[in-house]
Design a protein around this motif. Structure first.
Motif, PDB file in Angstrom:
ATOM      1  N   GLN A   1       3.864   5.542  -5.590  1.00 62.79           N
ATOM      2  CA  GLN A   1       3.779   5.556  -7.049  1.00 62.79           C
ATOM      3  C   GLN A   1       2.714   6.548  -7.520  1.00 62.79           C
ATOM      4  OE1 GLN A   1       2.726   1.779  -8.751  1.00 62.79           O
ATOM      5  NE2 GLN A   1       3.190   2.419 -10.862  1.00 62.79           N
ATOM      6  N   ARG A   2       1.594   6.573  -6.796  1.00 64.28           N
ATOM      7  CA  ARG A   2       0.526   7.515  -7.138  1.00 64.28           C
ATOM      8  C   ARG A   2       1.031   8.961  -7.031  1.00 64.28           C
ATOM      9  NH1 ARG A   2      -5.069   8.308  -3.667  1.00 64.28           N
ATOM     10  NH2 ARG A   2      -5.781  10.191  -4.740  1.00 64.28           N
ATOM     11  N   ASN A   3       1.769   9.254  -5.970  1.00 58.11           N
ATOM     12  CA  ASN A   3       2.304  10.612  -5.791  1.00 58.11           C
ATOM     13  C   ASN A   3       3.276  10.965  -6.915  1.00 58.11           C
ATOM     14  OD1 ASN A   3       0.828  10.780  -3.429  1.00 58.11           O
ATOM     15  ND2 ASN A   3       2.548  10.250  -2.098  1.00 58.11           N
ATOM     16  N   GLU A   4       4.099   9.981  -7.275  1.00 57.06           N
ATOM     17  CA  GLU A   4       5.079  10.217  -8.349  1.00 57.06           C
ATOM     18  C   GLU A   4       4.378  10.450  -9.684  1.00 57.06           C
ATOM     19  OE1 GLU A   4       8.826   7.890 -10.481  1.00 57.06           O
ATOM     20  OE2 GLU A   4       8.114   7.241  -8.497  1.00 57.06           O
ATOM     21  N   LEU A   5       3.339   9.660  -9.944  1.00 57.71           N
ATOM     22  CA  LEU A   5       2.597   9.825 -11.190  1.00 57.71           C
ATOM     23  C   LEU A   5       1.876  11.167 -11.231  1.00 57.71           C
ATOM     24  CD1 LEU A   5       1.095   6.240 -11.650  1.00 57.71           C
ATOM     25  CD2 LEU A   5       2.859   7.322 -13.054  1.00 57.71           C
ATOM     26  N   SER A   6       1.365  11.588 -10.054  1.00 57.21           N
ATOM     27  CA  SER A   6       0.674  12.887 -10.006  1.00 57.21           C
ATOM     28  C   SER A   6       1.632  14.013 -10.361  1.00 57.21           C
ATOM     29  CB  SER A   6       0.077  13.114  -8.622  1.00 57.21           C
ATOM     30  OG  SER A   6      -0.937  12.156  -8.350  1.00 57.21           O
ATOM     31  N   ARG A   7       2.870  13.923  -9.874  1.00 55.06           N
ATOM     32  CA  ARG A   7       3.870  14.936 -10.231  1.00 55.06           C
ATOM     33  C   ARG A   7       4.187  14.889 -11.725  1.00 55.06           C
ATOM     34  NH1 ARG A   7       6.055  13.365  -5.185  1.00 55.06           N
ATOM     35  NH2 ARG A   7       7.440  11.860  -6.206  1.00 55.06           N
ATOM     36  N   ALA A   8       4.259  13.676 -12.234  1.00 53.82           N
ATOM     37  CA  ALA A   8       4.563  13.520 -13.665  1.00 53.82           C
ATOM     38  C   ALA A   8       3.435  14.081 -14.536  1.00 53.82           C
ATOM     39  CB  ALA A   8       4.803  12.045 -13.992  1.00 53.82           C
ATOM     40  N   ILE A   9       2.191  13.928 -14.062  1.00 56.01           N
ATOM     41  CA  ILE A   9       1.055  14.494 -14.805  1.00 56.01           C
ATOM     42  C   ILE A   9       1.206  16.006 -14.891  1.00 56.01           C
ATOM     43  CG2 ILE A   9      -1.440  14.933 -14.697  1.00 56.01           C
ATOM     44  CD1 ILE A   9      -1.717  12.105 -13.457  1.00 56.01           C
ATOM     45  N   GLY A  10       1.570  16.611 -13.785  1.00 56.37           N
ATOM     46  CA  GLY A  10       1.766  18.062 -13.775  1.00 56.37           C
ATOM     47  C   GLY A  10       2.857  18.486 -14.745  1.00 56.37           C
ATOM     48  N   GLN A  11       3.941  17.714 -14.783  1.00 58.32           N
ATOM     49  CA  GLN A  11       5.034  18.035 -15.696  1.00 58.32           C
ATOM     50  C   GLN A  11       4.604  17.874 -17.157  1.00 58.32           C
ATOM     51  OE1 GLN A  11       8.023  15.316 -14.335  1.00 58.32           O
ATOM     52  NE2 GLN A  11       8.542  16.533 -12.506  1.00 58.32           N
ATOM     53  N   ALA A  12       3.843  16.796 -17.428  1.00 54.62           N
ATOM     54  CA  ALA A  12       3.382  16.552 -18.811  1.00 54.62           C
ATOM     55  C   ALA A  12       2.460  17.670 -19.270  1.00 54.62           C
ATOM     56  CB  ALA A  12       2.685  15.198 -18.889  1.00 54.62           C
ATOM     57  N   LYS A  13       1.565  18.081 -18.385  1.00 55.50           N
ATOM     58  CA  LYS A  13       0.647  19.158 -18.761  1.00 55.50           C
ATOM     59  C   LYS A  13       1.404  20.472 -18.971  1.00 55.50           C
ATOM     60  CE  LYS A  13      -3.669  17.412 -16.814  1.00 55.50           C
ATOM     61  NZ  LYS A  13      -4.779  17.653 -15.869  1.00 55.50           N
TER      62      LYS A  13
ATOM     63  N   ALA B   1       0.830  -1.207   0.000  1.00 55.48           N
ATOM     64  CA  ALA B   1       0.000   0.000   0.000  1.00 55.48           C
ATOM     65  C   ALA B   1       0.863   1.256   0.000  1.00 55.48           C
ATOM     66  CB  ALA B   1      -0.931  -0.005   1.212  1.00 55.48           C
ATOM     67  N   GLN B   2       1.937   1.231   0.766  1.00 58.42           N
ATOM     68  CA  GLN B   2       2.836   2.384   0.811  1.00 58.42           C
ATOM     69  C   GLN B   2       3.510   2.599  -0.543  1.00 58.42           C
ATOM     70  OE1 GLN B   2       5.335   1.267   4.113  1.00 58.42           O
ATOM     71  NE2 GLN B   2       4.078   2.369   5.610  1.00 58.42           N
TER      72      GLN B   2
ATOM     73  N   GLY C   1      -8.208  -1.903   2.939  1.00 56.43           N
ATOM     74  CA  GLY C   1      -9.180  -2.800   3.571  1.00 56.43           C
ATOM     75  C   GLY C   1      -8.543  -4.110   4.000  1.00 56.43           C
ATOM     76  N   GLU C   2      -7.658  -4.639   3.160  1.00 56.13           N
ATOM     77  CA  GLU C   2      -6.962  -5.881   3.501  1.00 56.13           C
ATOM     78  C   GLU C   2      -6.036  -5.665   4.699  1.00 56.13           C
ATOM     79  OE1 GLU C   2      -5.698  -9.988   2.746  1.00 56.13           O
ATOM     80  OE2 GLU C   2      -7.510  -8.752   2.741  1.00 56.13           O
ATOM     81  N   GLU C   3      -5.371  -4.524   4.728  1.00 56.13           N
ATOM     82  CA  GLU C   3      -4.502  -4.199   5.863  1.00 56.13           C
ATOM     83  C   GLU C   3      -5.310  -4.154   7.163  1.00 56.13           C
ATOM     84  OE1 GLU C   3      -2.234  -0.288   7.641  1.00 56.13           O
ATOM     85  OE2 GLU C   3      -2.446  -0.465   5.472  1.00 56.13           O
TER      86      GLU C   3
ATOM     87  N   ARG D   1      -7.151   0.591  -6.630  1.00 56.14           N
ATOM     88  CA  ARG D   1      -6.428  -0.485  -5.937  1.00 56.14           C
ATOM     89  C   ARG D   1      -6.163  -0.159  -4.474  1.00 56.14           C
ATOM     90  NH1 ARG D   1      -0.246  -1.877  -7.330  1.00 56.14           N
ATOM     91  NH2 ARG D   1       0.077  -3.656  -5.909  1.00 56.14           N
ATOM     92  N   LEU D   2      -5.915   1.109  -4.166  1.00 48.99           N
ATOM     93  CA  LEU D   2      -5.536   1.481  -2.798  1.00 48.99           C
ATOM     94  C   LEU D   2      -6.596   1.153  -1.749  1.00 48.99           C
ATOM     95  CD1 LEU D   2      -3.572   4.815  -3.309  1.00 48.99           C
ATOM     96  CD2 LEU D   2      -2.761   2.787  -2.070  1.00 48.99           C
ATOM     97  N   PRO D   3      -7.873   1.435  -1.973  1.00 48.97           N
ATOM     98  CA  PRO D   3      -8.876   1.074  -0.948  1.00 48.97           C
ATOM     99  C   PRO D   3      -8.896  -0.417  -0.639  1.00 48.97           C
ATOM    100  CG  PRO D   3      -9.806   2.641  -2.496  1.00 48.97           C
ATOM    101  CD  PRO D   3      -8.485   2.214  -3.061  1.00 48.97           C
ATOM    102  N   ALA D   4      -8.684  -1.241  -1.667  1.00 49.58           N
ATOM    103  CA  ALA D   4      -8.666  -2.687  -1.436  1.00 49.58           C
ATOM    104  C   ALA D   4      -7.481  -3.076  -0.556  1.00 49.58           C
ATOM    105  CB  ALA D   4      -8.609  -3.424  -2.766  1.00 49.58           C
TER     106      ALA D   4
END
Length: 426
Positions: free
Chosen positions: A50-62, A44-45, A89-91, A83-86
């Motif tokens: 990865q989500r945070n990194e992708l969000s930064r990359a989206i900003g750079q692409a835009k 999960a971590q 929830g498993e955790e 995927r994160l909520p699952a």
């Protein structure tokens, strides 16, 4: 409640300690749950990172006007969001399963606790007092008591089996015993008197280790509260979810309260007389101490209970309970057993236990040592200062007289207006 780190550090030692209590190995199953939970946390971590990194990359692409790349990255982020909520929830599911598994395991016995499967493995520590000699045929309390006010038949008629109506001389003696016990514990041993709730929430009962395993032994109300089986429940939970300063310790509490037990596991045992009742009064002792004081506090508490018996001039012995006879939360227990001449045997009248940090972990009760930033779990202890019903039984049998009267111990006479003898009726 056990610390999973203890199991990780020494799984063989953990299982060996449980084996002394007759409990099957638990470490492997616990560690499997723990490893699965930790792997899920790590996954999960990693997904969040990865989500945070992708969000930064989206900003750079835009910013670079690369809409095609931004769209791909946004689809990847959307997949991670699903995927994160699952994973979370498993955790939570695995964490709850691990907590439940740990909560079902009894406390580990201290090194000096003798091994044994049942009461036959208990070890005599010492005997105190002189057994009385009688020039007549001694009787049991249930034969002596009715003429003094122990009304077994009416108690059953009102409430059912294991209830007794106490009236007259017996009621006065019971009241005197309770008051005497409180006075000794507060004035001579420094316990703070408390009037606690008799109905408590589930969390409080869980905190002392009576739930979930012993639910059938408790009386539960329609709104989900529990009648206390001992004021240990209320008194120990005074420090629930608290962080105490080192200067506040030790804390010592006592309360004289009714106690309620279903006696679900005692079918057929002590059905006669006043020994095993659904409702009885008890002056309880609870101590909250720093870990380095719990050994000395256990001796101090047991000595206080012994002092009550000594003052009443009742013969008794101290037994160190074996691993198979201890309660669920106890790491070591001393039982005090009083001599009952009518039964020609010793019977338990007080039980004093140290629970180390077992209950404190369930309650999250901590303290901050002087000069330290971090906190530690406190140690908790509990003991019966005076169980009124069983003490009344002991006095009836040890102080009985040939004509059916009962002499009053000298220390109780001031509580009875100077009365030195209970007179039988009829």
């Amino acid at each position: 409640m056990h610390d999973i780190r203890l199991v990780r550090d020494d799984p063989a030692g953990f299982d060996a300690a449980l084996a002394r209590r007759g409990v099957a190995p638990q470490a492997a199953a616990l560690l499997q749950l723990d490893e699965h939970r930790r792997a899920t946390i790590a996954e999960a971590q990693a997904a969040q990172a990865q989500r945070n990194e992708l969000s930064r990359a989206i900003g750079q692409a835009k910013a670079a006007k690369d809409d095609a790349r931004a769209d791909v990255l946004m689809r990847d982020v959307a997949a991670l969001k699903e995927r994160l909520p699952a994973l979370e929830g498993e955790e939570q599911r695995l964490g709850a399963a691990l907590d439940d598994a740990l909560a079902a395991i009894p406390n580990l016995p201290l090194a000096d606790v003798p091994g044994g499967a049942d009461e036959d493995g208990n070890v005599l520590e010492h005997e105190r007092g002189r057994k009385p000699a009688f020039a007549f045929a001694v009787r049991e309390h249930d034969a002596i008591g009715p003429a003094l006010g122990l009304d077994f038949e009416t108690g059953v008629a009102i409430a059912g089996a294991r209830f007794t109506l106490v009236r007259g001389a017996a009621a006065r003696l019971a009241r005197a015993l309770g008051q005497f016990g409180l006075d000794v514990l507060t004035r001579e041993h420094g316990y703070e008197e408390v009037v606690p709730p008799l109905l408590v929430r589930r969390e409080a009962v869980f905190g002392v280790g009576q739930l979930p395993k012993f639910e059938e032994d408790l009386f539960k109300t329609t709104d989900g509260r529990y009648l206390i089986s001992t004021s240990e429940v209320s008194l120990t939970n005074i420090v629930r979810e608290k962080i105490l300063s080192a200067d506040e310790l030790p804390l010592r509490f006592t309360a004289l309260t009714p106690c309620f037990r279903s006696e679900a596991g005692a079918a057929g045992r002590d059905t006669r007389g006043f020994i095993r009742q659904h409702q009885f009064d008890k002056a309880e002792m609870v101590s909250i101490v720093a870990p380095d004081r719990s050994e000395a506090e256990h001796e101090r508490m047991t000595a206080a209970a012994e002092g009550v018996l000594t003052r009443l001039e009742l013969p008794f012995r101290r037994m160190k309970l074996c691993t198979g006879d201890m309660g669920f939360s106890a790491a070591r227990t001393y039982d005090l057993e009083v001599w009952l001449p009518g039964q020609d045997r010793y019977r338990e009248i007080s039980s004093c236990s140290t629970c180390t940090d077992f209950q404190a972990r369930r309650m999250n009760a901590r303290y901050r040592p002087a000069g330290e930033k971090g906190t530690r779990f406190v140690h908790t202890l509990n003991g019966s200062g005076l169980v009124v019903g069983r003490m009344l039984v002991a006095i009836l049998e040890n102080y009985q007289q040939e004509d059916g009267g009962v002499a009053v111990p000298s220390v109780l006479q001031p509580y009875l207006g100077g009365l030195n003898r209970l007179e039988p009726k009829g």
